[in-house]
Design a protein around this motif. Structure first.
Motif, short mmCIF file in Angstrom:
data_model
loop_
_atom_site.label_atom_id
_atom_site.label_comp_id
_atom_site.label_asym_id
_atom_site.label_seq_id
_atom_site.Cartn_x
_atom_site.Cartn_y
_atom_site.Cartn_z
N MET A 1 0.84 -1.17 0.00
CA MET A 1 0.00 0.00 0.00
C MET A 1 0.89 1.24 0.00
O MET A 1 1.95 1.26 0.61
N PHE A 2 0.45 2.27 -0.70
CA PHE A 2 1.21 3.51 -0.75
C PHE A 2 0.26 4.70 -0.63
O PHE A 2 -0.93 4.59 -0.91
N PHE A 3 0.83 5.82 -0.20
CA PHE A 3 0.07 7.05 -0.03
C PHE A 3 0.68 8.13 -0.91
O PHE A 3 1.89 8.24 -1.02
N ILE A 4 -0.17 8.92 -1.53
CA ILE A 4 0.27 10.06 -2.32
C ILE A 4 -0.10 11.31 -1.52
O ILE A 4 -1.28 11.56 -1.27
N PHE A 5 0.92 12.05 -1.09
CA PHE A 5 0.66 13.25 -0.29
C PHE A 5 1.59 14.36 -0.72
O PHE A 5 2.58 14.13 -1.42
N GLY A 6 1.26 15.57 -0.31
CA GLY A 6 2.08 16.72 -0.66
C GLY A 6 1.46 18.01 -0.17
O GLY A 6 0.49 18.00 0.59
N LEU A 7 2.02 19.12 -0.63
CA LEU A 7 1.52 20.44 -0.29
C LEU A 7 1.06 21.13 -1.56
O LEU A 7 1.69 21.02 -2.61
N ARG A 8 -0.03 21.86 -1.45
CA ARG A 8 -0.56 22.60 -2.59
C ARG A 8 -0.84 24.02 -2.14
O ARG A 8 -1.49 24.24 -1.12
N THR A 9 -0.37 24.98 -2.92
CA THR A 9 -0.59 26.39 -2.63
C THR A 9 -1.55 26.98 -3.64
O THR A 9 -1.34 26.87 -4.84
N LYS A 10 -2.60 27.59 -3.13
CA LYS A 10 -3.59 28.24 -3.99
C LYS A 10 -3.43 29.76 -3.82
O LYS A 10 -3.43 30.27 -2.72
N VAL A 11 -3.27 30.44 -4.95
CA VAL A 11 -3.11 31.89 -4.94
C VAL A 11 -4.38 32.52 -5.49
O VAL A 11 -4.81 32.20 -6.59
N SER A 12 -4.99 33.39 -4.69
CA SER A 12 -6.20 34.08 -5.14
C SER A 12 -6.00 35.58 -4.98
O SER A 12 -5.48 36.05 -3.97
N ARG A 13 -6.41 36.30 -5.98
CA ARG A 13 -6.28 37.76 -5.98
C ARG A 13 -7.45 38.37 -5.23
O ARG A 13 -8.61 38.18 -5.59
N SER A 14 -7.15 39.11 -4.17
CA SER A 14 -8.19 39.72 -3.34
C SER A 14 -8.67 41.04 -3.90
O SER A 14 -9.82 41.41 -3.72
N GLY A 15 -7.79 41.79 -4.56
CA GLY A 15 -8.19 43.07 -5.14
C GLY A 15 -7.02 43.97 -5.38
O GLY A 15 -5.85 43.59 -5.24
N VAL A 16 -7.34 45.21 -5.75
CA VAL A 16 -6.32 46.22 -6.06
C VAL A 16 -6.68 47.50 -5.30
O VAL A 16 -7.83 47.91 -5.28
#
Length: 77
Positions: A1-16
């Protein structure tokens, strides 16, 4: 058995916002972005690890971190 894991960064623009830049001193548009990093298991984001708010000057390109309360109180347009 194996696990796939990691980190994910989501970038969202809040405004100007129109402000004076801390770096160059010019009155220019400042882009506010939110970067949220989450631990993911089998490509499904599960646990939030870190959330950062960044302000970037459109004139000189300088970026600096701002606090969450500062990002929420800025008059975003």
């Amino acid at each position: 058995m194996f696990f796939i894991f990691g980190l994910r960064t989501k970038v969202s623009r809040s405004g100007v916002v129109q402000q004076v830049c801390r770096n160059c001193g010019n009155h220019a548009a400042q882009v506010i972005t939110r970067r949220s990093t989450r631990f993911s298991l089998f490509f499904v984001p599960i646990i939030p690890i870190r959330t950062r708010y960044v302000q970037q000057c459109t004139f000189c390109g300088a970026q600096y971190d701002i606090s969450r309360s500062e990002a929420e109180r800025l008059p975003v347009g």
